[in-house]
Design an enzyme around this catalytic site. Structure first.
Site, PDB file in Angstrom:
ATOM      1  CE  LYS A 210      -3.952   1.951   2.590  1.00  0.00           C
ATOM      2  NZ  LYS A 210      -4.869   1.750   3.729  1.00  0.00           N
TER       3      LYS A 210
ATOM      4  CB  SER B  59      -8.188   3.701   2.754  1.00  0.00           C
ATOM      5  OG  SER B  59      -7.358   3.020   3.686  1.00  0.00           O
TER       6      SER B  59
ATOM      7  CB  SER C 173      -8.615   0.848   5.630  1.00  0.00           C
ATOM      8  OG  SER C 173      -9.274   2.080   5.558  1.00  0.00           O
TER       9      SER C 173
END
Lengths: 482, 93
Positions: A79, A154, A178
Site C-alpha cells: 500500500k 482505503s 480499511s
C-alpha cells in the site's frame, strides 16, 4: 503449470522452493499483467518493474547458492502509505508527490529479511481517509470482480491487485475497516491484527491509536504466512507489544477433519444484523453461520449495546488524530511547498493545494473537536464512549470465542455514487470501526457473491491476540477457490 | 449544538479555503457535527478514557545514542535547501 498470476502465495513459495520456476519468471509475468491493467483497474500508483526484476535475479542467485527464506524471491504488493527505501511513498496525496522514502518501514524490513520483493505500490484513499479509493489524487481504482464498482477502501488498490490476480498478496492498513472492507468487496482475505501485534513504524500515520498493518491475500493460509513474518515487538514503535508470535500456519493443524470447529462458540451480535443489512449480504452470512454449525461450532446470540455510537465515536477520535498527524505536512521538510514570504501563509497555501477535499474535511472536523471550548464535549467524551465500546467486546468475549458478522452492510456500489455525501460514506464503516476502537483482531473472508456476482465477505472478530483462533475458524469456513 | 465557525477552525488547521470550499465544508461539517453529537446522550460520568487499542503505557528504552539517518538523507526530500539546512521564510522580526 498454473498461470503465475493466479497462484496463491503458498503455491508460489512452494514452486520457487522446488525449482519449478524462477523468481524472474514469476515477477516478469506479474509486471506484465500489472502494466496491462493500469488503464482499467488502476490498482497501482507506481510500478517498479526494473527494480523488481533486479531483485528477482538476485533472489534466484541466492537460491541457486543454497539459500532458503520464507519468502525468497516472492513479490508482495505494498500500500502506498508504507516506506520502502528508494521508492516513492505518496499515500495517494498530491502533497507527497515526488517524495522518496529514505528508510524501510519495519514491516518492509521484516518482509525484506524474509526475502520478499516489492514490485509496486497500491492505490488508496488519500492518507487512508475513505472507503472507496476514490479520494486518491491519482484517480480511482476499479473493482476487478464487480466491474464498474468501487473496490472499497482505503486499501482498495491492494484488494483490487490481489482480487484481480495482479499480485500474489499485499499489505494494507486498517484504521476503521480499511483492510476488511475492500477485501470483502474484492472477494479476498484480509486481516486486521490486534492493536500492537504489528509495528506501525514507517507507515504514514492516519489515526495512530487505531492503525494496524495487515495481510490481504487469496487464502487464509497465505494470510497466516504473512502474519508470521510481519508480527512482533518493534523497539521503534512503543505501542507494539512483546507478545510471543506463534506459527499462525499451524492454527488449524490437528483440528478434527469433520468437525474442526467442535467446542467453539461463535457470538452473533444482534446489532450487526440490523435493518440496514442488504438481503443478499444477510443470506450469505446466514449460509456462513450454517456452515459453522455443520463444522461443529455453537452459535450464541448476544449484544454489543453501544454499536450505534461506534461511528460518531470513531469519527471524533480518528479525525482528532488525523488533524494532529497531518500537521506535519507543512511544506517544510518534505513534500509540496507553495512558496510565500509569510510562514503561516505558506503553511496554509501549501496545505490548501496539497490536500484533497476529504482530507480537508476530516482535518477541519478533527481540529474542531480538539479546539478550546469543544474539547471536553467531543474528544474527551468520545474517549470515554470508546471505553464503553471496548467493554462491550470484553463482555462478548466472556460468552464466546469469536464473533461472526457481516463486514459491510451492502455489496460494492458503482463508482462515482455518493461522493458528495460524507455521512453516507461514513455509515458504511458501521460494522468494522468497533474492532479498531476496541483494539481487538478480525479477519474478513469470502462468503460467496450476490446474484450479480458481487463478492460478499464474512467477518470473524477475536479478542486481543486471538489471531490463532481466528485463523483456525477462518480456515474451516473458507470456501473452495474458483 | 454549538456553532461551527468554519473560519476559526480553518485558521487553526492552517488551511486556506476557497469561497466554494468554505460554503460546502461549512454546511457539511455542521451536519457531521450534529450527527456525532449523539454521543452526548450517554452517561460517561466517572468512566476512564480509552486512549488507544491497549492499556500498556510508559515504554522506555536504554538512554544510549543510536545511529540516525545521515543529514543528507534526512534533508533530501526538503523542497528548498542550502547545503544541509532547510530554507524557510523569516520567522523572527
Amino acid at each position: 503449470m498454473k498461470d503465475f498470476c493466479k497462484m496463491t502465495l503458498t503455491e508460489a513459495v512452494a514452486g520457487l522452493r522446488a525449482g519449478t520456476f524462477t523468481s524472474v519468471e514469476l515477477v516478469r509475468a506479474l509486471i506484465e499483467a500489472m502494466e496491462a491493467s493500469q488503464s482499467t483497474i488502476h490498482a497501482y500508483v507506481t510500478i517498479d518493474g526494473e527494480g523488481a526484476l533486479k531483485a528477482a535475479e538476485e533472489a534466484d542467485r541466492r537460491r541457486a547458492a543454497g539459500e532458503d527464506l520464507p519468502l525468497l524471491g516472492v513479490p508482495i504488493a505494498i500500500k502506498d502509505n508504507m516506506n520502502v527505501v528508494g521508492q516513492p511513498c505518496t499515500a495517494s496525496s498530491h502533497i507527497l508527490e515526488g517524495y522518496t522514502a529514505p528508510y524501510d518501514a519495519t514491516v518492509i524490513a521484516k518482509l525484506r529479511a524474509a526475502g520478499a520483493i516489492f514490485l509496486g505500490r497500491t492505490n488508496m484513499d488519500e492518507f487512508a481517509l475513505g472507503s472507496t479509493t476514490q479520494t486518491s489524487y491519482f484517480g480511482p481504482t476499479e473493482n476487478p470482480v464487480a466491474r464498474g464498482c468501487i473496490p472499497g477502501g482505503s486499501s482498495g488498490g491492494s484488494a483490487a491487485a490481489v482480487g484481480g490476480d495482479l499480485a500474489l498478496a499485499a499489505l494494507g492498513s486498517d484504521t476503521g475497516g480499511s483492510i476488511r472492507q475492500p477485501a470483502s468487496h474484492c472477494g479476498i482475505v484480509g486481516v486486521k491484527p490486534t492493536y500492537g501485534r504489528v509495528s506501525r513504524y514507517g507507515i504514514v500515520a492516519c489515526a495512530s491509536s487505531l492503525d494496524q498493518v495487515g495481510p490481504m491475500t487469496k487464502t487464509v493460509e497465505d494470510a497466516a504466512l504473512l502474519m508470521n513474518v510481519i508480527s512482533g515487538r518493534d523497539p521503534m514503535d512503543a505501542t507494539s507489544l512483546d507478545e510471543p508470535v506463534p506459527d499462525y500456519t499451524q492454527a488449524w493443524v490437528g483440528a478434527d477433519a469433520q468437525k474442526p470447529l467442535a467446542g467453539m462458540v461463535l457470538g452473533i451480535p444482534a446489532e450487526y444484523y440490523g435493518e440496514g443489512l442488504d438481503p443478499e449480504v444477510r443470506a450469505r452470512i446466514e449460509e456462513a453461520k450454517a456452515r459453522a454449525v455443520a463444522l461443529g461450532a455453537t452459535l450464541k446470540e448476544l449484544s454489543l449495546p453501544h454499536t450505534a455510537y461506534g461511528i460518531p465515536t470513531y469519527y471524533i477520535c480518528m479525525t482528532a488524530e488525523i488533524s494532529a498527524n497531518l500537521a506535519r505536512f507543512d511544506g517544510v521538510r518534505y513534500g509540496l511547498r507553495v512558496p510565500c514570504d509569510d510562514v503561516i501563509e505558506q503553511y496554509k497555501r501549501t496545505r490548501a493545494e496539497g490536500f484533497g477535499a476529504e482530507v480537508k474535511r476530516r482535518v477541519l472536523l478533527g481540529t474542531f473537536v480538539l479546539s478550546s471550548g469543544y474539547y471536553d464535549a467531543y474528544y474527551n467524551r468520545a474517549q470515554k464512549v470508546r471505553t464503553l465500546i471496548r467493554r462491550d467486546f470484553e463482555a462478548a468475549f466472556a460468552q464466546c470465542d469469536l464473533l461472526l458478522a457481516p463486514v459491510t452492510p451492502e455489496p460494492a456500489w458503482p463508482l462515482g455514487v455518493y461522493q458528495n455525501d460524507p455521512i453516507r460514506n461514513y455509515l458504511s464503516d458501521v460494522l468494522t470501526v468497533g474492532v479498531n476502537l476496541a483494539g481487538c483482531c478480525a479477519i474478513a473472508l469470502p462468503a460467496g457473491t450476490t446474484a450479480e456476482g458481487k463478492p460478499v465477505g464474512v467477518q470473524l472478530i477475536g479478542p486481543n491476540f486471538g489471531e490463532m483462533m481466528l485463523f483456525k475458524a477462518a480456515k474451516a469456513l473458507e470456501l473452495p477457490r474458483a | 449544538m454549538a456553532g461551527f465557525d468554519i473560519d476559526r477552525v480553518a485558521h487553526l488547521a492552517r488551511l486556506d479555503l476557497t469561497a466554494e470550499e468554505r460554503e460546502l465544508f461549512g454546511s457539511q461539517l455542521e451536519t457531521i457535527v450534529a450527527y456525532v453529537e449523539r454521543i452526548s446522550q450517554l452517561d460517561v460520568e466517572g468512566l476512564p478514557a480509552t486512549l488507544h487499542g491497549h492499556s500498556v503505557n510508559n515504554i522506555f528504552r536504554a538512554d544510549v545514542p543510536v545511529e540516525g539517518l545521515p543529514t543528507e538523507v534526512a534533508t533530501a526530500n526538503a523542497p528548498e535547501r542550502i547545503e544541509d539546512e532547510i530554507r524557510m521564510p523569516r520567522v523572527v522580526e
